[in-house]
Every structure is written in C-alpha cells, then in structure tokens.
Scaffold this active site. Structure first.
Site, PDB file in Angstrom:
ATOM      1  CE  LYS A   1      -4.486   0.683   0.162  1.00  0.00           C
ATOM      2  NZ  LYS A   1      -5.530  -0.215  -0.364  1.00  0.00           N
TER       3      LYS A   1
ATOM      4  CE1 TYR B   1     -28.381   4.293  -3.255  1.00  0.00           C
ATOM      5  CE2 TYR B   1     -28.404   6.510  -4.144  1.00  0.00           C
ATOM      6  CZ  TYR B   1     -28.763   5.189  -4.228  1.00  0.00           C
ATOM      7  OH  TYR B   1     -29.506   4.752  -5.302  1.00  0.00           O
TER       8      TYR B   1
ATOM      9  CG  ASN C   1     -17.624   5.275  -6.223  1.00  0.00           C
ATOM     10  OD1 ASN C   1     -18.147   4.824  -7.246  1.00  0.00           O
ATOM     11  ND2 ASN C   1     -16.572   6.058  -6.206  1.00  0.00           N
TER      12      ASN C   1
ATOM     13  N   GLY D   1     -22.253   2.086  -2.461  1.00  0.00           N
ATOM     14  CA  GLY D   1     -23.671   1.922  -2.126  1.00  0.00           C
ATOM     15  C   GLY D   1     -24.588   2.135  -3.324  1.00  0.00           C
TER      16      GLY D   1
HETATM   17  P1  NAD Z   1     -17.934   7.173  -0.806  1.00  0.00           P
HETATM   18  O1  NAD Z   1     -17.204   8.272  -0.102  1.00  0.00           O
HETATM   19  O2  NAD Z   1     -18.253   7.306  -2.247  1.00  0.00           O
HETATM   20  O3  NAD Z   1     -19.340   6.906  -0.060  1.00  0.00           O
HETATM   21  C1  NAD Z   1     -19.478   6.777   1.324  1.00  0.00           C
HETATM   22  C2  NAD Z   1     -20.956   6.965   1.671  1.00  0.00           C
HETATM   23  O4  NAD Z   1     -21.125   6.719   3.066  1.00  0.00           O
HETATM   24  C3  NAD Z   1     -21.471   8.387   1.438  1.00  0.00           C
HETATM   25  O5  NAD Z   1     -22.773   8.307   0.898  1.00  0.00           O
HETATM   26  C4  NAD Z   1     -21.532   8.978   2.850  1.00  0.00           C
HETATM   27  O6  NAD Z   1     -22.526   9.993   2.988  1.00  0.00           O
HETATM   28  C5  NAD Z   1     -21.907   7.749   3.626  1.00  0.00           C
HETATM   29  N1  NAD Z   1     -21.651   7.881   5.054  1.00  0.00           N
HETATM   30  C6  NAD Z   1     -20.646   8.536   5.690  1.00  0.00           C
HETATM   31  N2  NAD Z   1     -20.806   8.442   7.023  1.00  0.00           N
HETATM   32  C7  NAD Z   1     -21.901   7.699   7.220  1.00  0.00           C
HETATM   33  C8  NAD Z   1     -22.587   7.236   8.369  1.00  0.00           C
HETATM   34  N3  NAD Z   1     -22.151   7.539   9.586  1.00  0.00           N
HETATM   35  N4  NAD Z   1     -23.677   6.475   8.204  1.00  0.00           N
HETATM   36  C9  NAD Z   1     -24.139   6.169   6.971  1.00  0.00           C
HETATM   37  N5  NAD Z   1     -23.547   6.579   5.856  1.00  0.00           N
HETATM   38  C10 NAD Z   1     -22.452   7.332   5.979  1.00  0.00           C
HETATM   39  O7  NAD Z   1     -17.089   5.861  -0.501  1.00  0.00           O
HETATM   40  P2  NAD Z   1     -17.137   4.477  -1.299  1.00  0.00           P
HETATM   41  O8  NAD Z   1     -16.097   4.482  -2.359  1.00  0.00           O
HETATM   42  O9  NAD Z   1     -18.531   4.152  -1.637  1.00  0.00           O
HETATM   43  O10 NAD Z   1     -16.612   3.488  -0.174  1.00  0.00           O
HETATM   44  C11 NAD Z   1     -17.456   3.035   0.892  1.00  0.00           C
HETATM   45  C12 NAD Z   1     -16.792   1.854   1.579  1.00  0.00           C
HETATM   46  O11 NAD Z   1     -16.603   0.820   0.634  1.00  0.00           O
HETATM   47  C13 NAD Z   1     -15.415   2.160   2.168  1.00  0.00           C
HETATM   48  O12 NAD Z   1     -15.229   1.382   3.322  1.00  0.00           O
HETATM   49  C14 NAD Z   1     -14.478   1.692   1.091  1.00  0.00           C
HETATM   50  O13 NAD Z   1     -13.209   1.368   1.615  1.00  0.00           O
HETATM   51  C15 NAD Z   1     -15.223   0.468   0.596  1.00  0.00           C
HETATM   52  N6  NAD Z   1     -14.795   0.076  -0.730  1.00  0.00           N
HETATM   53  C16 NAD Z   1     -15.095   0.827  -1.823  1.00  0.00           C
HETATM   54  C17 NAD Z   1     -14.629   0.422  -3.062  1.00  0.00           C
HETATM   55  C18 NAD Z   1     -14.983   1.191  -4.317  1.00  0.00           C
HETATM   56  O14 NAD Z   1     -14.650   0.680  -5.392  1.00  0.00           O
HETATM   57  N7  NAD Z   1     -15.622   2.332  -4.258  1.00  0.00           N
HETATM   58  C19 NAD Z   1     -13.848  -0.733  -3.184  1.00  0.00           C
HETATM   59  C20 NAD Z   1     -13.578  -1.503  -2.038  1.00  0.00           C
HETATM   60  C21 NAD Z   1     -14.066  -1.083  -0.819  1.00  0.00           C
END
Ligand code: NAD
Length: 415
Positions: free
Chosen positions: A106, A219, A221, A223
């Site tokens: 990383k 909600y 990326n 979600g």
């Molecule tokens: P993002 O920043 O696009 O979305 C995060 C969402 O969570 C937002 O809608 C935000 O408002 C919401 N949020 C923040 N605090 C909150 C709370 N207390 N309660 C409810 N919702 C809340 O991030 P993402 O890329 O969607 O990533 C979300 C998770 O998925 C992370 O743990 C990330 O590591 C994991 N992840 C994402 C990917 C990817 O490809 N995007 C890949 C692997 C893992």
C-alpha cells in the site's frame, strides 16, 4: 471502554487469531506480523505560486511470497504509516483469499488534493513515482488507485515510470483509463464482486437473490453501484442512507431517482414517498441482506444484537467490529467478510495487469465471467473451511489466506 487499537495493531491481532487456529509455525507467524520493506519518501513539488512544498509519502511492501506486491496509493491529509502498514497487510490477505498471484502493498502521500490545482496534483503524482520507481514494476510491485486518487493520476504515474524506463510499461500500475490499457469492467468490479458473493450466500442459506430485500448503509460509490446492480437482478432495495440519515420504503426504492435527489440536495433524506429513519434504525431493519457500504466500525458490540438481516455483506472495509462478529455469529447471521466481499476490485486489477502483460484485451463479458469464477470459488473455500473448523466466516477467510501465504514462505525455504 475498550482501547482504540491503531489499525496496524488491529491487523496484527487478526493475524494472531488466525495463526492460533492454524497452529501456525511460530517463525512464519513472526515473519508475517511485520512488513518486509518500507519506503519513506520526501517529495519536493513546485507549487503554482513558485514556492516549493515538501510532501511526505510511504510505500509499504508487506509480503511478496506469492508474487509481485499489489495495493493502492492514497492521497490523504491524515495518512499515517500505521494505516498504510495495516492496509498493506490486508492486501496480502485479500489477494491470497481470492487466489490471485500477488503479495500485498500500500502507498500513501500526506496531502490535501482538494486544496491543490490539477497541475500540482500531477507534479506530486510524478514526484512520488520519481521517489519509488526503483522499488516498483510489473514484476515487483503494482500500485492502483485508492482514496483520493483516480485513473488520471494512474495515467500520470504510468507515464512517469515509462519515461524513466525509456519504453511503455502499462503493467506497472492498474486502474488506468481504458485507452491507456485499463480493463473493461473495472468501474463496476468491486460492486459486481459483492453481488456474486451475495448470490452464492443466498443459495447457501436457501433464498433467491431475485426478490430478496436489501438494505444499504452509505449511498456513495459502492452503495449506489450496488443498489443499481442489485435492482437490475430483481432485488428490492428497501432502505438506503448517508451521513445525514436514511430513507425507507418497503415497496422498494428507485436507485436512479434517489441518486438524482442526492445529487441535487446533497443527501438521500427527504426523498419523497419514504419514511425518514436514522442510521441505527437502518441497521436493525428486517431484510435478507444488510450491506454496510459506508465506514468502518458501524456494527459493534452495542448494536449487533439488533441486526435483523439474514446476510451481512461487507462492501465497506472494517464495518463490523470483532465483538460484533461474535454476536452475529451466535445469532446465525451469514457474514461475507470485507476482504473477501469487496475483493472484486483487486481481482479485475489483476486481470488488467494480465491483459497489459499479454498485450491482448478481453471483452467486458470475459472479464465478468472470470471475476464470477474467482469470487464464487473464494466464497466456497471460506464457507467450506468455516463449516469444517466450526469457525465464523471471517476467521475462516483469514485461515484460508494466511495458510496460502505461509505455505509458499515454507516452500521457498525462507523460514
Ligand atoms: P464514498 O465516499 O463514495 O461513499 C461513502 C458513503 O457513506 C457516502 O454516501 C456517505 O454519505 C456515507 N456515510 C458517511 N458516514 C456515514 C454514516 N455515519 N452512516 C451512513 N452513511 C455514511 O465511498 P465508497 O467508495 O462508496 O466506499 C465506501 C466503503 O466501501 C469504504 O469502506 C471503502 O473502503 C469500501 N470500498 C469501496 C470500493 C470502491 O470501489 N468504491 C472498493 C472496495 C471497498
């Protein structure tokens, strides 16, 4: 209150638990508790106003027993070496559990890209590669995008590395834009991987993914993409949330109009025709699948007993605490642990590297077909061991991953 562990100590504690169950050779255990190599760099960057700013960065190369190391680069204002170490360890286990021939790594740079111009971000990206290029490469360590880095940044980094080498090296980095050797299907890879594991979990517990009810926390990326893909497969997404709260409609939510509402108002809340709920209420809704897709530590010792889902599919990293694991396991909730559930992204990154190295590119259908096979096999490997050893799915996932790394460490004669 329990001591708040630093992320690397948490990663070590998880390894220790698996090592005990596996009766792991103590020397291999000691070796796997620490990264093999760490690079600390200072990156001088000429800012637009003519001044020079020095940025600190890291590349932690955790383990390369199974192949070249793999892991994203984060541009984060609060980056710490222990976060990067923990993430590098988790990459090692993630690659092993889905059986892709990589170790784990990383990278991180302490910076706030929101306060920088595009030109400054480009100079920082190139500067980071100028510092670490001797330690990376398609056969050594292959970075990728992560928090606050994206395909454009990967393109600059690939270009910088190629300039240093004197020829094009697309396989040095993944998550590139498609015209520069990125893989088709990379955009939806994580969410598709989650969907494949959910489909198989549904079969195991005897329900049909089609018609299943789904609750999604977060909600963003992950979600939104999951809501879209699952709705297309016939699931009913009945509740979603973000940091401001949640919305519920038992008849199902239209993912597209909810997204439009969030884009316009900044939140999913107040979406017409829905009941407003808190995030705590959302976590306790009766449903087939609960998908934490927001932050870490959401399902804890304090609220796990309220979970009313048949399956918890951990799209987010670290959403369920160790204490909550035990409660969910006792309740008979089927957990798909994070480093298995969200491994679709790194798996398609691996496919991108394979395509780059062969100079032969696959269709999106081929990518998803191969991804499906990898995720499905990994889920059954973990579930099969969980049943055999009488442990929960997360412990089983660690056992699968750690034993694969330990086996090659032994075969190579390292300890
Ligand atoms: P993002 O920043 O696009 O979305 C995060 C969402 O969570 C937002 O809608 C935000 O408002 C919401 N949020 C923040 N605090 C909150 C709370 N207390 N309660 C409810 N919702 C809340 O991030 P993402 O890329 O969607 O990533 C979300 C998770 O998925 C992370 O743990 C990330 O590591 C994991 N992840 C994402 C990917 C990817 O490809 N995007 C890949 C692997 C893992």
């Amino acid at each position: 209150m329990a001591e708040q562990l630093n992320p690397f100590k948490m990663a070590q504690a998880q390894l220790d638990k698996a090592a005990k169950k596996l009766n792991l050779d103590p020397q291999i255990h000691t070796f796997l508790r620490e990264p093999m190599r760490e690079l600390w760099v200072s990156i001088p960057v000429k800012m637009d106003n003519g001044s020079a700013k020095i940025f600190k960065g890291f590349r932690v190369q955790y383990n390369n027993a199974r192949g070249p190391m793999k892991g994203g680069i984060r541009f984060h204002p609060e980056e710490t070496i222990d976060t990067v170490r923990a993430l590098a360890a988790w990459m090692t286990w993630k690659c092993a559990v889905v059986d892709i021939p990589y170790g784990g790594a990383k990278g991180g740079v302490i910076c706030n890209t929101k306060e920088m111009s595009q030109r400054e971000v480009e100079r920082l990206s190139r500067g980071y590669i100028d510092q670490i290029w001797r330690c990376i490469g398609p056969e050594m360590d292959i970075p990728a995008p992560d928090v606050y880095t994206n395909p454009q940044i990967m393109a600059w980094m690939m270009d910088e590395y190629s300039k240093i080498m004197g020829y094009n090296v697309p396989g040095v980095i993944t998550g590139k834009p498609i015209p520069l050797g990125g893989s088709l299907g990379r955009g939806d890879a994580t969410a598709m991987g989650v969907v494949y594991t959910m489909r198989e979990a549904a079969k195991i517990i005897g329900i049909d993914l089609k018609d299943a009810t789904v609750v999604v926390q977060g909600y963003g990326n992950a979600g939104y993409n999951l809501s879209r893909l699952l709705t297309k497969r016939g699931c009913r997404v009945i509740a979603v949330s973000d940091s401001k709260g949640g919305i519920l409609n038992k008849e199902g939510l239209d993912y597209q109009t909810v997204k439009g509402h969030k884009d316009k108002t900044g939140s999913v809340i107040d979406f017409p025709g829905t009941k407003q709920i808190t995030n705590e209420e959302l976590l306790s809704l009766e449903c087939d699948f609960l998908i934490p897709a927001a932050l870490e530590n959401q399902i804890t010792g304090g609220n796990a007993s309220n979970v009313n889902a048949k399956v918890v599919a951990e799209a987010a990293n670290g959403p369920v605490t160790l204490e909550a694991d035990e409660i969910l396991s006792k309740k008979g909730v089927f957990q798909i642990p994070d480093f298995l559930c969200n491994a679709g992204g790194v798996t398609v990154s691996y496919f991108e590297w394979v395509q780059n190295n062969c100079g032969y590119y696959w269709t999106e259908e081929e990518v998803y077909e191969k991804l499906d096979k990898k995720m499905t096999k990994a889920l059954y490997d973990v579930y099969g061991l969980a049943i055999k050893e009488g442990v929960d799915n997360r412990t089983a996932a660690y056992m699968v991953a750690v034993s694969k790394v330990a086996e090659v460490v032994k075969l190579r004669g390292w300890v």
